[in-house]
Design a protein around this motif. Sequence first.
Motif, PDB file in Angstrom:
ATOM      1  N   HIS A 187       0.823  -1.329   0.085  1.00  0.00           N
ATOM      2  CA  HIS A 187      -0.113   0.219   0.073  1.00  0.00           C
ATOM      3  C   HIS A 187       1.511   1.271   0.255  1.00  0.00           C
ATOM      4  O   HIS A 187       0.640   2.106  -0.947  1.00  0.00           O
ATOM      5  CB  HIS A 187      -1.206   0.043   0.877  1.00  0.00           C
ATOM      6  CG  HIS A 187      -0.434  -0.136   2.431  1.00  0.00           C
ATOM      7  ND1 HIS A 187      -0.169  -0.901   3.307  1.00  0.00           N
ATOM      8  CD2 HIS A 187       0.154   1.080   2.957  1.00  0.00           C
ATOM      9  CE1 HIS A 187       0.541  -0.524   4.426  1.00  0.00           C
ATOM     10  NE2 HIS A 187       0.169   0.707   4.076  1.00  0.00           N
ATOM     11  N   GLU A 190       1.906   1.777  -3.346  1.00  0.00           N
ATOM     12  CA  GLU A 190       0.694   2.534  -4.461  1.00  0.00           C
ATOM     13  C   GLU A 190       0.138   3.587  -3.706  1.00  0.00           C
ATOM     14  O   GLU A 190       0.009   4.337  -4.569  1.00  0.00           O
ATOM     15  CB  GLU A 190      -0.650   2.114  -3.845  1.00  0.00           C
ATOM     16  CG  GLU A 190      -0.994  -0.065  -4.969  1.00  0.00           C
ATOM     17  CD  GLU A 190      -2.018  -0.480  -4.438  1.00  0.00           C
ATOM     18  OE1 GLU A 190      -2.597  -0.755  -5.276  1.00  0.00           O
ATOM     19  OE2 GLU A 190      -2.824  -0.524  -3.382  1.00  0.00           O
ATOM     20  N   TYR A 191       0.094   4.405  -2.274  1.00  0.00           N
ATOM     21  CA  TYR A 191       0.375   5.415  -2.722  1.00  0.00           C
ATOM     22  C   TYR A 191       1.517   6.504  -3.319  1.00  0.00           C
ATOM     23  O   TYR A 191       1.176   7.625  -3.861  1.00  0.00           O
ATOM     24  CB  TYR A 191       0.942   5.674  -1.153  1.00  0.00           C
ATOM     25  CG  TYR A 191       1.226   7.033  -0.781  1.00  0.00           C
ATOM     26  CD1 TYR A 191      -0.414   8.139  -0.649  1.00  0.00           C
ATOM     27  CD2 TYR A 191       2.494   7.762  -0.184  1.00  0.00           C
ATOM     28  CE1 TYR A 191       0.397   9.333  -0.474  1.00  0.00           C
ATOM     29  CE2 TYR A 191       2.692   8.580   0.103  1.00  0.00           C
ATOM     30  CZ  TYR A 191       1.497   9.761  -0.823  1.00  0.00           C
ATOM     31  OH  TYR A 191       1.664  11.131  -0.340  1.00  0.00           O
ATOM     32  N   TRP A 220      -4.783   7.447   2.534  1.00  0.00           N
ATOM     33  CA  TRP A 220      -3.268   7.880   1.194  1.00  0.00           C
ATOM     34  C   TRP A 220      -2.446   8.387   3.225  1.00  0.00           C
ATOM     35  O   TRP A 220      -1.279   7.623   3.119  1.00  0.00           O
ATOM     36  CB  TRP A 220      -3.349   8.477   0.473  1.00  0.00           C
ATOM     37  CG  TRP A 220      -4.845   9.973   0.992  1.00  0.00           C
ATOM     38  CD1 TRP A 220      -5.024  10.712   0.790  1.00  0.00           C
ATOM     39  CD2 TRP A 220      -3.584  11.448   1.612  1.00  0.00           C
ATOM     40  NE1 TRP A 220      -5.888  11.846   0.929  1.00  0.00           N
ATOM     41  CE2 TRP A 220      -3.804  12.404   1.517  1.00  0.00           C
ATOM     42  CE3 TRP A 220      -2.055  10.924   2.341  1.00  0.00           C
ATOM     43  CZ2 TRP A 220      -3.684  13.347   1.868  1.00  0.00           C
ATOM     44  CZ3 TRP A 220      -1.339  12.731   2.712  1.00  0.00           C
ATOM     45  CH2 TRP A 220      -2.735  13.874   2.322  1.00  0.00           C
ATOM     46  N   ALA A 223      -0.337   5.137   4.423  1.00  0.00           N
ATOM     47  CA  ALA A 223       1.138   5.280   4.028  1.00  0.00           C
ATOM     48  C   ALA A 223       2.118   6.221   3.805  1.00  0.00           C
ATOM     49  O   ALA A 223       2.956   5.908   4.568  1.00  0.00           O
ATOM     50  CB  ALA A 223       0.203   4.966   2.249  1.00  0.00           C
TER      51      ALA A 223
END
Length: 241
Positions: A187, A190-191, A220, A223
Motif C-alpha cells: 500500500h 501504491e500511495y 492515503w 501510507a
Amino acid sequence: MPELHIDNLRVEIVRKNIRTLRLTVYAHGGRVRVAAPLRTPDAAIREMVLARRAWIEKHQTRFEAREKPIALEYTSGETHFYQGRGYTLRVLLTSGRPWIELLEAEQTLTLWVREGSTQEQRTKVLNAWYREKLKEQLPAMVRQWSGVVGVPEPAWAIKQMKTRWGTCNISAQRIWLNLELMKRPTHCLEYVVVHELVHLHERYHNARFWGLMDRFLPGWQLARQQLNAVSLGSPTGPDAC
C-alpha cells in the motif's frame, strides 16, 4: 551561505530569480532554508518564518524521531525487508551465478553468492533482485491507477533515491519510483504511484492536489505516515517543503 537568526532558529537564505518565498526543512539535522526572490527584504523572510514556526518545529521533531537506517553487512542472520515483512538473511555459496531465493513460509531470504564475494557485490545482487520484483509489479499497478486517476499511462522508471520516494517529470510524462519501495508494504508503493500520477493533474502540493488524493485514494495518510517515519538509508531523507 547568508543566514538570518530568527529567535533561536538559524535560517539559510538563498536569493534567486523566483517569484515566491520557498521554505524547506531538511531531514539531515533539521536545517531550515528559505529561497527568496532577489529583492525580498529580510523583514518579509522573518515574518514568513515566524508564521510557519510551528510547521518547522513539527518537521524537525519528526525527522529527529524517524527510524534510522541500520548498517547492514549482508551476512547471515540479518533481517532484510521485502514488501513490509522482515526476512532472515542466509548467505550460502554457489559456484554458479549469484541468485536470491525467498521462502515465505520459513521467512528466509537466501543470498547465493560466490566464495570471497564482497559486501558491495552482495548488495548489488540483492538490489538487482529487488529491482526485478518491482519491475514485475509496476506495469499492472501503473496501468490500473492511471485509469483511476484519469491520466494517460506515463512512462516509468526505477532508481535509488536518497531524498524522495518518487518523482514526476510532468513535461516528459514520466514517473520515477524509489527502489527502496520494494522493502515497504504494497500500500506504500501504491500511495507513491498515485501521488506521482496526481501530479499530472496538479504540479504543486496544494489544496487541489490533496483533494484529488482524497478522491482517488481514501486513507492515503496512513501510507504517507509510514514512509515519513523511515529514513532512506542515508543521513539525508525526504525533506519537508
